[in-house]
Write an enzyme that holds these catalytic residues in place. Structure first.
Site, PDB file in Angstrom:
ATOM      1  N   GLU A 116      36.499  33.776  33.845  1.00 53.98           N
ATOM      2  CA  GLU A 116      35.650  32.588  33.789  1.00 53.98           C
ATOM      3  C   GLU A 116      34.215  32.932  34.171  1.00 53.98           C
ATOM      4  O   GLU A 116      33.988  33.890  34.913  1.00 53.98           O
ATOM      5  CB  GLU A 116      36.158  31.531  34.778  1.00 53.98           C
ATOM      6  CG  GLU A 116      36.990  30.432  34.164  1.00 53.98           C
ATOM      7  CD  GLU A 116      36.151  29.413  33.374  1.00 53.98           C
ATOM      8  OE1 GLU A 116      35.039  29.746  32.921  1.00 53.98           O
ATOM      9  OE2 GLU A 116      36.638  28.289  33.207  1.00 53.98           O
ATOM     10  N   ASP A 117      33.268  32.111  33.710  1.00 51.75           N
ATOM     11  CA  ASP A 117      31.889  32.263  34.171  1.00 51.75           C
ATOM     12  C   ASP A 117      31.730  31.651  35.561  1.00 51.75           C
ATOM     13  O   ASP A 117      31.164  32.231  36.459  1.00 51.75           O
ATOM     14  CB  ASP A 117      30.893  31.649  33.172  1.00 51.75           C
ATOM     15  CG  ASP A 117      31.240  30.216  32.768  1.00 51.75           C
ATOM     16  OD1 ASP A 117      32.276  29.664  33.202  1.00 51.75           O
ATOM     17  OD2 ASP A 117      30.456  29.632  31.990  1.00 51.75           O
TER      18      ASP A 117
ATOM     19  N   ASP B 138      34.074  25.423  39.231  1.00 53.73           N
ATOM     20  CA  ASP B 138      33.332  24.331  39.842  1.00 53.73           C
ATOM     21  C   ASP B 138      34.359  23.380  40.477  1.00 53.73           C
ATOM     22  O   ASP B 138      34.833  23.635  41.583  1.00 53.73           O
ATOM     23  CB  ASP B 138      32.511  23.693  38.705  1.00 53.73           C
ATOM     24  CG  ASP B 138      31.587  22.592  39.140  1.00 53.73           C
ATOM     25  OD1 ASP B 138      31.184  22.550  40.304  1.00 53.73           O
ATOM     26  OD2 ASP B 138      31.237  21.746  38.287  1.00 53.73           O
TER      27      ASP B 138
ATOM     28  N   PHE C  30      23.231  23.356  39.810  1.00 54.00           N
ATOM     29  CA  PHE C  30      23.571  23.617  38.412  1.00 54.00           C
ATOM     30  C   PHE C  30      22.803  24.859  37.985  1.00 54.00           C
ATOM     31  O   PHE C  30      21.571  24.903  38.056  1.00 54.00           O
ATOM     32  CB  PHE C  30      23.218  22.429  37.502  1.00 54.00           C
ATOM     33  CG  PHE C  30      23.829  22.602  36.143  1.00 54.00           C
ATOM     34  CD1 PHE C  30      25.159  22.228  35.924  1.00 54.00           C
ATOM     35  CD2 PHE C  30      23.123  23.191  35.106  1.00 54.00           C
ATOM     36  CE1 PHE C  30      25.755  22.438  34.692  1.00 54.00           C
ATOM     37  CE2 PHE C  30      23.714  23.403  33.874  1.00 54.00           C
ATOM     38  CZ  PHE C  30      25.028  23.017  33.667  1.00 54.00           C
TER      39      PHE C  30
ATOM     40  N   ARG D 281      21.765  30.801  27.800  1.00 59.11           N
ATOM     41  CA  ARG D 281      22.853  31.778  27.990  1.00 59.11           C
ATOM     42  C   ARG D 281      22.321  33.214  28.000  1.00 59.11           C
ATOM     43  O   ARG D 281      22.953  34.106  28.541  1.00 59.11           O
ATOM     44  CB  ARG D 281      23.888  31.655  26.861  1.00 59.11           C
ATOM     45  CG  ARG D 281      24.646  30.343  26.840  1.00 59.11           C
ATOM     46  CD  ARG D 281      25.849  30.483  25.931  1.00 59.11           C
ATOM     47  NE  ARG D 281      26.425  29.209  25.523  1.00 59.11           N
ATOM     48  CZ  ARG D 281      27.309  28.517  26.245  1.00 59.11           C
ATOM     49  NH1 ARG D 281      27.700  28.963  27.399  1.00 59.11           N
ATOM     50  NH2 ARG D 281      27.790  27.367  25.789  1.00 59.11           N
TER      51      ARG D 281
HETATM   52  P1  IMP Z   1      35.428  23.027  36.358  1.00 64.66           P
HETATM   53  O1  IMP Z   1      36.537  22.644  35.433  1.00 64.66           O
HETATM   54  O2  IMP Z   1      34.776  21.814  36.978  1.00 64.66           O
HETATM   55  O3  IMP Z   1      35.808  24.055  37.389  1.00 64.66           O
HETATM   56  O4  IMP Z   1      34.256  23.590  35.489  1.00 64.66           O
HETATM   57  C1  IMP Z   1      34.319  24.772  34.882  1.00 64.66           C
HETATM   58  C2  IMP Z   1      33.374  24.884  33.706  1.00 64.66           C
HETATM   59  O5  IMP Z   1      32.235  24.011  33.811  1.00 64.66           O
HETATM   60  C3  IMP Z   1      32.814  26.271  33.683  1.00 64.66           C
HETATM   61  O6  IMP Z   1      33.617  27.126  32.921  1.00 64.66           O
HETATM   62  C4  IMP Z   1      31.446  26.070  33.062  1.00 64.66           C
HETATM   63  O7  IMP Z   1      31.555  26.157  31.663  1.00 64.66           O
HETATM   64  C5  IMP Z   1      31.056  24.673  33.445  1.00 64.66           C
HETATM   65  N1  IMP Z   1      30.119  24.674  34.599  1.00 64.66           N
HETATM   66  C6  IMP Z   1      30.405  24.345  35.878  1.00 64.66           C
HETATM   67  N2  IMP Z   1      29.315  24.467  36.671  1.00 64.66           N
HETATM   68  C7  IMP Z   1      28.316  24.896  35.877  1.00 64.66           C
HETATM   69  C8  IMP Z   1      26.937  25.254  36.119  1.00 64.66           C
HETATM   70  O8  IMP Z   1      26.388  25.193  37.240  1.00 64.66           O
HETATM   71  N3  IMP Z   1      26.240  25.685  35.027  1.00 64.66           N
HETATM   72  C9  IMP Z   1      26.786  25.780  33.778  1.00 64.66           C
HETATM   73  N4  IMP Z   1      28.066  25.477  33.519  1.00 64.66           N
HETATM   74  C10 IMP Z   1      28.831  25.038  34.551  1.00 64.66           C
HETATM   75 MG    MG Z   2      33.364  27.333  30.959  1.00 69.42          MG
END
Ligand code: IMP
Ligand code: MG
Length: 188
Positions: A101-102, A105, A154, A167
């Site tokens: 994963e990148d 969150d 963010f 990106r």
């Molecule tokens: P989660 O499901 O809330 O854990 O979110 C995961 C996905 O949300 C990541 O794979 C990202 O694609 C996107 N995401 C969460 N935080 C950020 C951020 O700060 N910048 C850009 N994308 C984010």
């Molecule tokens: Mg993602």
């Protein structure tokens, strides 16, 4: 990086810090997966830069695949709904899957993916993420390899986007949301 100068507040992880951390993670993964059938599963789109740097540091055979899980649309706040938009057509039985994963969150995306992947009867499922925002976690998820813990900002760059932009920045930076929104709206 002049093109983004007005859009970012601060660089929080530099290009050099990323390179050094990836080398460490790759050494650890190489050691942990000796004698295992490693399958790397990148979560589109954000992980593509991290995954491509990571695999070139791994000193062992591995498969690489991508899957698509979307939860954000064009917002900086998650809709809360996770959709797997590219179904897996993979033989994962008995293999050791590492989800790449990148950023983690809320943890919704990764926890859904791990749950889905268990149906494929892999030998193991682990998670490797470049970034983690622990302060925002809503689900309990075990992260086996974490590049950097970051505060609740963010961020964009190194694969991470805001509305599909930024990106290509080689570092991770905090986005100035007002500036970015204005710029993207006026460029359309
Ligand atoms: P989660 O499901 O809330 O854990 O979110 C995961 C996905 O949300 C990541 O794979 C990202 O694609 C996107 N995401 C969460 N935080 C950020 C951020 O700060 N910048 C850009 N994308 C984010
Ligand atoms: Mg993602």
């Amino acid at each position: 990086m002049p093109y983004c100068d007005g859009d970012i507040v601060e660089v929080i992880v530099t290009q050099q810090q990323i390179a050094e951390r990836i080398a460490q993670l790759a050494r650890q993964i190489t050691a942990d997966y000796q004698d295992k059938q490693l399958v790397l599963l990148g979560v589109l789109t954000g992980s593509f830069v991290f995954l491509s740097d990571l695999i070139r540091q791994l000193d062992r055979p591995c498969e690489v695949h991508f899957l698509d899980a979307a939860s954000y649309g064009n917002n900086t706040v998650s809709s809360g709904e996770v959709t797997i938009t590219k179904e897996l057509d993979l033989a994962l039985t008995g293999k050791d899957v590492l989800v790449v994963e990148d950023i983690v969150d809320s943890g919704r995306t990764v926890s859904e993916l791990v749950r889905l992947l268990e149906n494929y009867r892999p030998a193991s499922v682990k998670v490797c993420t470049l970034l983690s925002k622990t302060a925002r976690r809503e689900r309990t998820v075990e992260l086996n390899y974490v590049g950097f813990e970051i505060p609740d900002y963010f961020v964009v760059g190194y694969g991470l986007d805001y509305a599909q932009h930024f990106r290509n920045l080689p570092f991770v930076a905090v986005l100035d949301e007002d500036a970015a929104v204005t710029k993207l709206n006026t460029s359309e």
